[in-house]
Every structure is written in structure tokens, then in C-alpha cells.
Design a protein around this motif. Sequence first.
Motif, short mmCIF file in Angstrom:
data_model
loop_
_atom_site.label_atom_id
_atom_site.label_comp_id
_atom_site.label_asym_id
_atom_site.label_seq_id
_atom_site.Cartn_x
_atom_site.Cartn_y
_atom_site.Cartn_z
N THR A 37 0.82 -1.22 0.00
CA THR A 37 0.00 0.00 0.00
C THR A 37 0.85 1.27 0.00
OG1 THR A 37 -0.17 -0.05 2.42
CG2 THR A 37 -1.91 -1.17 1.18
N LYS A 38 2.10 1.15 -0.43
CA LYS A 38 3.01 2.31 -0.35
C LYS A 38 2.53 3.51 -1.16
CE LYS A 38 6.09 0.01 -3.55
NZ LYS A 38 7.30 -0.78 -3.54
N ALA A 39 1.72 3.29 -2.17
CA ALA A 39 1.19 4.42 -2.94
C ALA A 39 0.26 5.29 -2.08
CB ALA A 39 0.43 3.92 -4.16
N ASN A 40 -0.17 4.76 -0.93
CA ASN A 40 -1.10 5.49 -0.05
C ASN A 40 -0.44 6.03 1.21
OD1 ASN A 40 -3.39 4.83 -1.70
ND2 ASN A 40 -3.19 2.75 -0.93
N TRP A 41 0.87 5.93 1.33
CA TRP A 41 1.53 6.38 2.55
C TRP A 41 1.24 7.83 2.86
CZ3 TRP A 41 7.20 4.17 2.42
CH2 TRP A 41 7.14 2.78 2.60
N ALA A 43 -0.88 11.54 1.28
CA ALA A 43 -1.84 12.10 0.32
C ALA A 43 -1.76 13.62 0.41
CB ALA A 43 -3.25 11.61 0.66
N TYR A 54 -1.05 14.58 4.09
CA TYR A 54 -1.64 13.67 5.07
C TYR A 54 -0.79 12.42 5.28
CZ TYR A 54 -6.03 16.21 5.33
OH TYR A 54 -6.98 17.16 5.56
N THR A 56 -2.23 9.93 7.21
CA THR A 56 -3.30 9.15 7.81
C THR A 56 -3.06 7.65 7.67
OG1 THR A 56 -4.77 10.95 7.15
CG2 THR A 56 -5.81 8.94 7.97
N HIS A 57 -2.64 7.21 6.50
CA HIS A 57 -2.42 5.78 6.27
C HIS A 57 -1.36 5.23 7.22
CE1 HIS A 57 -2.56 2.07 3.93
NE2 HIS A 57 -1.24 2.06 3.94
#
Length: 132
Positions: A37-41, A43, A54, A56-57
Motif C-alpha cells: 500500500t506504499k502508494a497510499n503512505w 496524500a 496527510y 493518515t495511512h
Amino acid sequence: MRILKSAALILGLTFLPLPATAQGMPPEQIKQILDLTKANWVAFRDWQGQELIYFTHLEAWKCGIDYVFYGLNGGPMDQVWELDSCDPDSPNAVLKEKPYLERPDGSTQSISVQLIFPDGTKSAVETFLYKP
């Protein structure tokens, strides 16, 4: 299709006999989830004349992370994002009032992030480009 493969990998890993963490998951599984999920670390968001970055992840997976280092705009990775403390009763809860950095509008081109895990290993440095 990639999401289905990732989900199958995550589900398959739940049967590995590794020591559990506060999140009830083995440390290796948390690292694999974070890698997948590194693309979401981080935002980005424009908000009232500011750029918000952010975390948040990463806050949601704080029980499996010791440190988050970051650098802005190609600069050194010498800044630390302070994660909230892990609550074993609600390990994925994000309760931080501001799980983001506030930056002046037009000041961010990119952020690079590296995670340090409880076993002392490090993630690869991931760079995220800000695209307003």
C-alpha cells in the motif's frame, strides 16, 4: 486484478506462524501490507490556500512502525513524523487531531518517506510528487 492478487497475498499471509504484534498481526505481515500500500503512505490536498500532506495511512499502521522519516522537495531525509502512540485496544484508529503537515501554497513539489520498523529494518525511500 492487481487488487485481487494483493488481497489474496494478504489473506494468505495470515496463516504464517510468526509472533503477533499489538495489531494482532505478525510484524512481517504489517511490513508486507505497508509495502503493498506504499502508494497510499501520504496524500496531498489543497485547502484554503494551503497544501496539506496527510500521513493518515501511516497513522493507521503505527503499531507496526517505529519511525517515519521524510524530506521535502528533494531535500535530506532529516525530518520525523511523530506517530501517535499505539493503542493495542484500537491499533488502527487515527485519533491525531492533525494527521497532516500544513505547507504554504506552492511550496511543495514532492515528499520522500522512509519507514523504520520495530525489527530495525528500513523500507525503501518512496517519493511522492505533488500534482496540484
